[in-house]
Enzyme design. Sequence first.
Site, PDB file in Angstrom:
ATOM      1  N   MET A 137       0.887  -1.142  -0.139  1.00  0.00           N
ATOM      2  CA  MET A 137      -0.243   0.179  -0.177  1.00  0.00           C
ATOM      3  C   MET A 137       1.118   1.147  -0.184  1.00  0.00           C
ATOM      4  SD  MET A 137      -2.613  -1.293   0.153  1.00  0.00           S
ATOM      5  CE  MET A 137      -3.780  -2.785   0.503  1.00  0.00           C
ATOM      6  N   CYS A 138       0.582   2.032   0.856  1.00  0.00           N
ATOM      7  CA  CYS A 138       1.151   3.098   0.583  1.00  0.00           C
ATOM      8  C   CYS A 138       1.012   4.567   1.715  1.00  0.00           C
ATOM      9  CB  CYS A 138       0.587   4.715  -0.791  1.00  0.00           C
ATOM     10  SG  CYS A 138       0.185   3.420  -2.244  1.00  0.00           S
ATOM     11  N   ARG A 139       1.764   5.666   1.858  1.00  0.00           N
ATOM     12  CA  ARG A 139       1.064   6.872   3.177  1.00  0.00           C
ATOM     13  C   ARG A 139       1.322   8.143   2.860  1.00  0.00           C
ATOM     14  NH1 ARG A 139       0.055   4.299   8.336  1.00  0.00           N
ATOM     15  NH2 ARG A 139      -1.163   3.534   6.231  1.00  0.00           N
TER      16      ARG A 139
END
Length: 276
Positions: free
Chosen positions: A1-3
């Site tokens: 996923m991401c931030r």
Amino acid sequence: MCRWMAYSGDPVLVEDLLFRPKHSLIDQSLHSRLGATTTNGDGFGIGWYGEGPRPALFKSVDPAWNDQNLREIATKVRTPLFFAHVRASTGTAVQRTNCHPFRHGRWLWMHNGAVRGFHEIKRELLAAVDPSLFPDIEGSTDSETLFFLALTFGLTDDTIGAVSRAVGFVEKVGRESGIDDPVQMTVATTDGESMWVFRYSSEGKSRSLFFSTAVSSLRQLHPEVEILHRLSEEARFVVSEPLRELPGAWNEVPESSVGLVRPGQDEISEFRPGLP
């Protein structure tokens, strides 16, 4: 996923937002504590507002922690509204056009999460994008597709309603194709004046998202933190995970919620998907 992180308030130097906090977004690109992946090195992007209504973008497929151009830019850009995103691909190519934030006109959009089964339902989702908008899709991600669906369903006029309809449409298409829990998302979008943030997942177990406590309260709690004395009363942060470990500084965005951030008014309300 991401931030990702978003800032709204009086103009501040990007370096102060992106590099100086102890658990900055740059640190999170290597050492995420709350994300689905520890390392987010599949590119990055920043978006900011300056002269005129159209935001500027800087993106790269390099890891954020190792990009000298990003460090140079961060020392010179001062902005009242800032988006930043570090990417961990969920299956689409590592290329500049797949890095967030995405832009259309005066609007920015960034996303953490995934449309499950995107490969199987991509054709039907893209076919629903307004023909006048379709040529502006540059990349191949589920995140950009979700953005253009929201634009199709009226993002510029009814932001919350449009995102609700877009999410509802993705869920409908996904479930008709036998995909359980199609949507996982935290999203931020802005027109340069107001900012909307969403935390939602079909399964009711969304990725982490936090908003900052009012600056006036934070100054009383932590008078030793120098940057708090340089932020305006309107300053607000929304982040995938806290930038500093300061008691009382961060509040979790409730599950299935949408937040509105704008001068003089912040609101959090329930978010539910609808149908277009």
